[in-house]
Design an enzyme around this catalytic site. Structure first.
Site, PDB file in Angstrom:
ATOM      1  N   LYS A  13      42.308  36.697  36.186  1.00  0.00           N
ATOM      2  CA  LYS A  13      43.446  37.191  35.393  1.00  0.00           C
ATOM      3  C   LYS A  13      44.741  36.488  35.794  1.00  0.00           C
ATOM      4  O   LYS A  13      45.503  36.047  34.946  1.00  0.00           O
ATOM      5  CB  LYS A  13      43.634  38.704  35.581  1.00  0.00           C
ATOM      6  CG  LYS A  13      42.458  39.547  35.139  1.00  0.00           C
ATOM      7  CD  LYS A  13      42.792  41.023  35.205  1.00  0.00           C
ATOM      8  CE  LYS A  13      43.109  41.528  36.591  1.00  0.00           C
ATOM      9  NZ  LYS A  13      41.987  41.681  37.494  1.00  0.00           N
ATOM     10  N   ARG A  88      45.174  50.426  34.098  1.00  0.00           N
ATOM     11  CA  ARG A  88      43.932  50.409  34.865  1.00  0.00           C
ATOM     12  C   ARG A  88      43.153  51.713  34.705  1.00  0.00           C
ATOM     13  O   ARG A  88      42.074  51.835  35.265  1.00  0.00           O
ATOM     14  CB  ARG A  88      44.280  50.232  36.339  1.00  0.00           C
ATOM     15  CG  ARG A  88      43.820  48.939  36.960  1.00  0.00           C
ATOM     16  CD  ARG A  88      44.324  48.951  38.378  1.00  0.00           C
ATOM     17  NE  ARG A  88      43.708  47.977  39.214  1.00  0.00           N
ATOM     18  CZ  ARG A  88      44.220  46.778  39.462  1.00  0.00           C
ATOM     19  NH1 ARG A  88      45.310  46.397  38.859  1.00  0.00           N
ATOM     20  NH2 ARG A  88      43.636  45.977  40.317  1.00  0.00           N
ATOM     21  N   ARG A 127      39.057  32.150  47.292  1.00  0.00           N
ATOM     22  CA  ARG A 127      40.518  32.343  47.197  1.00  0.00           C
ATOM     23  C   ARG A 127      41.127  32.560  48.588  1.00  0.00           C
ATOM     24  O   ARG A 127      42.128  31.943  48.933  1.00  0.00           O
ATOM     25  CB  ARG A 127      40.808  33.560  46.302  1.00  0.00           C
ATOM     26  CG  ARG A 127      42.279  33.884  46.188  1.00  0.00           C
ATOM     27  CD  ARG A 127      42.562  34.839  45.064  1.00  0.00           C
ATOM     28  NE  ARG A 127      42.334  36.227  45.398  1.00  0.00           N
ATOM     29  CZ  ARG A 127      42.258  37.223  44.505  1.00  0.00           C
ATOM     30  NH1 ARG A 127      42.360  36.974  43.239  1.00  0.00           N
ATOM     31  NH2 ARG A 127      42.056  38.457  44.886  1.00  0.00           N
ATOM     32  N   ARG A 139      45.859  38.614  51.523  1.00  0.00           N
ATOM     33  CA  ARG A 139      45.969  40.036  51.184  1.00  0.00           C
ATOM     34  C   ARG A 139      45.041  40.873  52.056  1.00  0.00           C
ATOM     35  O   ARG A 139      43.885  40.506  52.248  1.00  0.00           O
ATOM     36  CB  ARG A 139      45.576  40.220  49.710  1.00  0.00           C
ATOM     37  CG  ARG A 139      46.671  39.885  48.755  1.00  0.00           C
ATOM     38  CD  ARG A 139      46.160  39.811  47.341  1.00  0.00           C
ATOM     39  NE  ARG A 139      45.440  41.018  46.926  1.00  0.00           N
ATOM     40  CZ  ARG A 139      45.020  41.226  45.681  1.00  0.00           C
ATOM     41  NH1 ARG A 139      45.236  40.308  44.750  1.00  0.00           N
ATOM     42  NH2 ARG A 139      44.378  42.315  45.357  1.00  0.00           N
ATOM     43  N   ARG A 150      37.214  48.087  45.489  1.00  0.00           N
ATOM     44  CA  ARG A 150      38.037  47.738  44.321  1.00  0.00           C
ATOM     45  C   ARG A 150      37.158  47.587  43.077  1.00  0.00           C
ATOM     46  O   ARG A 150      37.532  47.971  41.972  1.00  0.00           O
ATOM     47  CB  ARG A 150      38.813  46.440  44.589  1.00  0.00           C
ATOM     48  CG  ARG A 150      40.066  46.687  45.437  1.00  0.00           C
ATOM     49  CD  ARG A 150      40.543  45.436  46.150  1.00  0.00           C
ATOM     50  NE  ARG A 150      40.897  44.332  45.294  1.00  0.00           N
ATOM     51  CZ  ARG A 150      40.932  43.060  45.692  1.00  0.00           C
ATOM     52  NH1 ARG A 150      40.646  42.745  46.947  1.00  0.00           N
ATOM     53  NH2 ARG A 150      41.279  42.119  44.861  1.00  0.00           N
TER      54      ARG A 150
HETATM   55  P1  ADP Z   1      42.993  42.846  41.833  1.00  0.00           P
HETATM   56  O1  ADP Z   1      42.829  41.455  42.291  1.00  0.00           O
HETATM   57  O2  ADP Z   1      42.070  43.811  42.518  1.00  0.00           O
HETATM   58  O3  ADP Z   1      42.982  42.978  40.362  1.00  0.00           O
HETATM   59  P2  ADP Z   1      45.853  43.587  41.977  1.00  0.00           P
HETATM   60  O4  ADP Z   1      46.732  42.637  42.674  1.00  0.00           O
HETATM   61  O5  ADP Z   1      45.982  43.708  40.506  1.00  0.00           O
HETATM   62  O6  ADP Z   1      44.385  43.272  42.444  1.00  0.00           O
HETATM   63  O7  ADP Z   1      46.080  45.065  42.595  1.00  0.00           O
HETATM   64  C1  ADP Z   1      45.976  45.324  43.976  1.00  0.00           C
HETATM   65  C2  ADP Z   1      45.978  46.823  44.233  1.00  0.00           C
HETATM   66  O8  ADP Z   1      47.202  47.396  43.741  1.00  0.00           O
HETATM   67  C3  ADP Z   1      44.895  47.631  43.543  1.00  0.00           C
HETATM   68  O9  ADP Z   1      43.686  47.632  44.266  1.00  0.00           O
HETATM   69  C4  ADP Z   1      45.540  49.016  43.472  1.00  0.00           C
HETATM   70  O10 ADP Z   1      45.482  49.691  44.707  1.00  0.00           O
HETATM   71  C5  ADP Z   1      46.993  48.689  43.194  1.00  0.00           C
HETATM   72  N1  ADP Z   1      47.270  48.632  41.733  1.00  0.00           N
HETATM   73  C6  ADP Z   1      47.649  47.553  41.023  1.00  0.00           C
HETATM   74  N2  ADP Z   1      47.824  47.854  39.734  1.00  0.00           N
HETATM   75  C7  ADP Z   1      47.545  49.187  39.617  1.00  0.00           C
HETATM   76  C8  ADP Z   1      47.509  50.110  38.538  1.00  0.00           C
HETATM   77  N3  ADP Z   1      47.815  49.728  37.279  1.00  0.00           N
HETATM   78  N4  ADP Z   1      47.167  51.394  38.791  1.00  0.00           N
HETATM   79  C9  ADP Z   1      46.867  51.801  40.024  1.00  0.00           C
HETATM   80  N5  ADP Z   1      46.854  50.991  41.093  1.00  0.00           N
HETATM   81  C10 ADP Z   1      47.184  49.692  40.906  1.00  0.00           C
END
Ligand code: ADP
Length: 295
Positions: A13, A88, A127, A139, A150
């Site tokens: 993404k 999400r 990554r 991270r 996740r």
């Molecule tokens: P990923 O690579 O898992 O898609 P992101 O960088 O989008 O990771 O998100 C990292 C973390 O931030 C998620 O695991 C969650 O804890 C939190 N997070 C991000 N966006 C949301 C959301 N829309 N709702 C709830 N938690 C979120």
């Protein structure tokens, strides 16, 4: 243009969002990045989110909805945006619908990047290795244990959005297992067809003149496939015609498009039944109101 990118962690993404930003001159709004910045800055939101994020669970809906509601008000988001990592959950999607409706804004499409789960762990490991090589901070949730949590969160809470947006005829599914370049081209093709269809509609309204974008899109293979599907559907049942219309998946060949239109038609009745069964309860409507109030 307003888009949502949907897909599990490691689906690509971020990479695709970056490319879409450059091509379309819109901003990328990543709730993950915003939350990480809040954690780093030690803001109240950051303090709330820190441990939840480290565990791989989701931050409460009201927190992220609040962040997004404020962010889309910023001047740089006026021209359009790509939501990456938001919504999400279904309540987040409902809250977004409400927000956009209040601002009289339209969501153009939801691009789902579909990938095999087995490839995800490998992708995240690559990554992490690349980030280490570049001397970047890795991270804390990019470990195999947290990644599986996740993924479980994605499956349980986010995947229902595929159905949610497919019912709204906003979903575009792209095979995320292709190369980065191929995924980019596939997304661009479908979006060009979408923009073309919109301008054609607008031009028709304005007196039948085709805009440049509409002419270009009319020549695109995706549009041709869609047209063929429409023609075939016209010859068939009314249901098939209805099913072939909006921005669903873009088929690669007319044959496939026809097949798709028919399959969709068969699913229409079932979809209607599901819709009735899923009618938003009063309780849920209240929850959405609560999430979006004062926005
Ligand atoms: P990923 O690579 O898992 O898609 P992101 O960088 O989008 O990771 O998100 C990292 C973390 O931030 C998620 O695991 C969650 O804890 C939190 N997070 C991000 N966006 C949301 C959301 N829309 N709702 C709830 N938690 C979120």
């Amino acid at each position: 243009m307003r888009l949502i990118l949907l897909g599990p962690p490691g689906a690509g993404k971020g990479t695709q969002a970056h490319r879409l930003v450059q091509r379309n001159g819109i901003v990328q709004l990543s709730t993950g990045e915003m939350l990480r910045a809040a954690v780093a800055a030690g803001t109240p939101v950051g303090l709330k989110a820190k441990d939840i994020m480290a565990s791989g669970a989701l931050v409460p809906d009201e927190v992220v909805v609040g962040i997004i509601a404020d962010r889309i008000e910023e001047p740089d988001a006026k021209k359009g945006f790509i939501l990456d990592g938001f919504p999400r959950t279904v309540p987040q999607a409902e809250a977004l619908d409400e927000l956009l409706k209040r601002k009289h804004l339209k969501l153009d499409a939801v691009v789902e990047l579909r990938v095999n789960e087995s490839a995800l762990l490998e992708r995240v490991e690559t990554r992490v290795a690349q980030m280490r090589e570049r001397g970047e901070e890795v991270r804390i949730d990019d470990t195999p244990e947290v990644l599986s949590k996740r993924l479980a969160s994605y499956r349980a809470q986010t995947e229902p959005l595929v159905h949610y947006y497919s019912e709204k005829r906003k979903l575009i599914t792209i095979d995320g297992m292709m190369t980065i370049e191929q995924v980019t081209s596939a997304i661009n093709r479908v979006l060009a067809a979408l923009v073309g269809a919109e301008s054609a509609k607008a031009a028709k309204k304005a007196g039948g003149k085709k805009t440049k974008a509409a002419k270009k899109a009319a020549a695109s293979p995706v549009t041709k496939a869609a047209k063929a599907a429409k023609k075939a559907a016209k010859a068939g049942s009314k249901k098939a015609k209805k099913a072939s219309k909006p921005a669903g998946k873009a088929a690669k060949s007319p044959k496939k498009a026809v097949k798709k239109a028919k399959t969709r038609a068969a699913g229409t009745k079932a979809a209607k039944t599901r819709k009735v069964a899923k009618k938003v309860t009063k309780k849920r409507a209240k929850a959405v109101k609560r999430l979006t109030k004062r926005r």
